[in-house]
Each structure stands twice: as structure tokens, then as C-alpha cells.
Design a protein around this motif. Structure first.
Motif, mmCIF file in Angstrom:
data_model
loop_
_atom_site.group_PDB
_atom_site.id
_atom_site.type_symbol
_atom_site.label_atom_id
_atom_site.label_comp_id
_atom_site.label_asym_id
_atom_site.label_seq_id
_atom_site.Cartn_x
_atom_site.Cartn_y
_atom_site.Cartn_z
ATOM 1 N N PRO A 178 -37.987 -105.306 -68.844
ATOM 2 C CA PRO A 178 -39.456 -105.300 -68.899
ATOM 3 C C PRO A 178 -40.078 -106.688 -69.058
ATOM 4 C CG PRO A 178 -38.581 -104.624 -71.004
ATOM 5 C CD PRO A 178 -37.400 -104.796 -70.077
ATOM 6 N N ASP A 179 -39.243 -107.715 -69.152
ATOM 7 C CA ASP A 179 -39.744 -109.088 -69.271
ATOM 8 C C ASP A 179 -39.458 -109.906 -68.014
ATOM 9 O OD1 ASP A 179 -40.611 -108.670 -71.966
ATOM 10 O OD2 ASP A 179 -38.516 -108.825 -72.594
ATOM 11 N N SER A 180 -39.055 -109.250 -66.951
ATOM 12 C CA SER A 180 -38.655 -109.926 -65.716
ATOM 13 C C SER A 180 -39.862 -110.507 -64.978
ATOM 14 C CB SER A 180 -37.936 -108.928 -64.809
ATOM 15 O OG SER A 180 -38.853 -107.932 -64.367
ATOM 16 N N PRO A 181 -39.614 -111.362 -63.981
ATOM 17 C CA PRO A 181 -40.721 -111.926 -63.199
ATOM 18 C C PRO A 181 -41.602 -110.864 -62.535
ATOM 19 C CG PRO A 181 -38.709 -113.157 -62.773
ATOM 20 C CD PRO A 181 -38.320 -111.975 -63.609
ATOM 21 N N ILE A 182 -41.001 -109.813 -61.985
ATOM 22 C CA ILE A 182 -41.815 -108.762 -61.360
ATOM 23 C C ILE A 182 -42.600 -108.005 -62.423
ATOM 24 C CG2 ILE A 182 -41.806 -106.678 -59.929
ATOM 25 C CD1 ILE A 182 -39.249 -107.783 -58.576
ATOM 26 N N ALA A 183 -41.990 -107.757 -63.568
ATOM 27 C CA ALA A 183 -42.677 -107.052 -64.654
ATOM 28 C C ALA A 183 -43.931 -107.805 -65.093
ATOM 29 C CB ALA A 183 -41.737 -106.854 -65.840
ATOM 30 N N GLN A 184 -43.884 -109.131 -65.052
ATOM 31 C CA GLN A 184 -45.042 -109.937 -65.446
ATOM 32 C C GLN A 184 -46.228 -109.718 -64.504
ATOM 33 O OE1 GLN A 184 -44.906 -111.522 -68.420
ATOM 34 N NE2 GLN A 184 -42.855 -110.647 -68.493
ATOM 35 N N MET A 185 -45.948 -109.309 -63.259
ATOM 36 C CA MET A 185 -47.012 -109.077 -62.276
ATOM 37 C C MET A 185 -47.422 -107.611 -62.195
ATOM 38 S SD MET A 185 -45.849 -111.440 -59.050
ATOM 39 C CE MET A 185 -44.056 -111.468 -59.220
#
Length: 186
Positions: free
Chosen positions: A115-122
């Protein structure tokens, strides 16, 4: 071990993932799907296979759904939803898809381990599935006898089937209504 013994272990492993998915996040994803003009589904590898099945079921419901990367997939617009399945949440091609969708103003739903991944940030909503994977930031938190990311891939497939049933309920549909859209050029 025989197949029945393996099946019991796999079902026990799935019982550690599926029931622990956040109900409120699942409801948010359902609402994003219901509000979207079109739903674009993306994933790589085995997660890509799973999300293609989800796109098919959305089509069976009469929703405009597409698989990213197919030759007949149109462009995404600001009223579209991009559903990404990525255990790591950092697969480069999928990060690029997410960034493009974000730049256009489309919504993003991510099904992931991280849940802290680059895609999750978007993403507008992140569905976290706690499963081990060689690419997972949480490797070792939950163990599996299955190879590589199998537990995540099975869990995401089952979660998307649950999502379809939630959408069927919201749209007052059943299998018979959906079967009318089943492929007839087989």
C-alpha cells in the motif's frame, strides 16, 4: 502430499488473505466502478491474466471494460477508471499507465500487496492483499507453501469475483442476465 492435502493448505492460506481485505476500501472500489464511464484493466504476468477475467465479467454486466494493451482498447478519459493489479505496485509499465491516467484526470484503483508503492501513491483506492511474494515489501509477514506470488494472484482473482458479485447486487443482476452477453463466436 497428495492433491487433497495441498488443497486444504491452499484454502487455509486463502483464508488468511481474502477475509482481511478492508470492506470500506472494497465499497469505494465498487462506487468508482459504478461511476466510471469506462473501466480499463491492467496487470502484468499472472496478475494480468486475473485482471483480464475481471474485464470480461464487467463486460458481461454490460459495462464498458477494456484490457490495457489490447489492439482495440480506446484511450482513457477523465471519466474513466484504471484498475491495476500489481503485487509490488511498482512494475514500470504499470507505473507509466497509472501516471498517464492520473495526468488525464481518470481514477485509479490498485489491488496490491504494497500500500506504499509508487502506484498506490497515485491511486484513489488501494485494495491491500496481505500475501507473500518475491517482489513484496512485506515478504515473510505471511508464509505460503505455494511458489512465488501464487497466493496473491489467487487472492486478487477471488477478490475481483467478490467485487463482481457486489456489482451484480447493486445493479440487480444475476447470472442469467449476464449470460446474454457471453461470447457466441467460440
Amino acid at each position: 502430499m497428495n492433491n487433497q492435502e495441498y488443497a486444504k493448505i491452499i484454502l487455509n492460506e486463502l483464508n488468511q488473505t481474502i477475509p482481511h481485505i478492508d470492506v470500506d476500501k472494497a465499497e469505494q472500489m465498487k462506487q468508482l466502478i459504478l461511476q466510471a464511464d469506462e473501466i480499463f484493466c491492467a496487470g502484468a504476468g499472472r496478475s494480468g491474466f486475473q485482471v483480464k477475467g475481471f474485464a470480461m465479467r464487467l463486460m458481461h454486466m454490460g459495462l464498458k471494460s477494456y484490457v490495457v494493451g489490447e489492439t482495440c482498447t480506446p484511450n482513457i478519459g477523465k471519466d474513466g477508471l484504471l484498475v491495476i493489479c500489481s503485487g509490488s505496485g511498482s512494475t514500470k509499465s504499470l507505473v507509466c499507465h497509472a501516471q498517464k491516467a492520473k495526468d488525464i484526470g481518470a481514477k485509479i484503483a490498485l489491488i496490491t500487496i504494497d500500500p506504499d508503492s509508487p502506484i498506490a501513491q497515485m491511486a484513489d483506492v488501494v485494495i491491500e492483499i496481505s500475501a507473500p511474494s518475491p517482489k513484496s515489501a512485506k515478504a515473510g509477514a505471511i508464509t505460503s507453501i505455494q511458489p512465488m506470488g501464487s497466493l496473491f494472484e489467487q487472492s486478487e482473482g477471488l477478490f475481483m469475483d467478490c467485487m463482481i458479485m457486489m456489482l451484480m447486487e447493486a445493479k440487480h443482476m444475476d447470472s442469467d442476465t449476464m449470460f446474454g452477453r457471453h461470447a457466441n463466436l467460440e
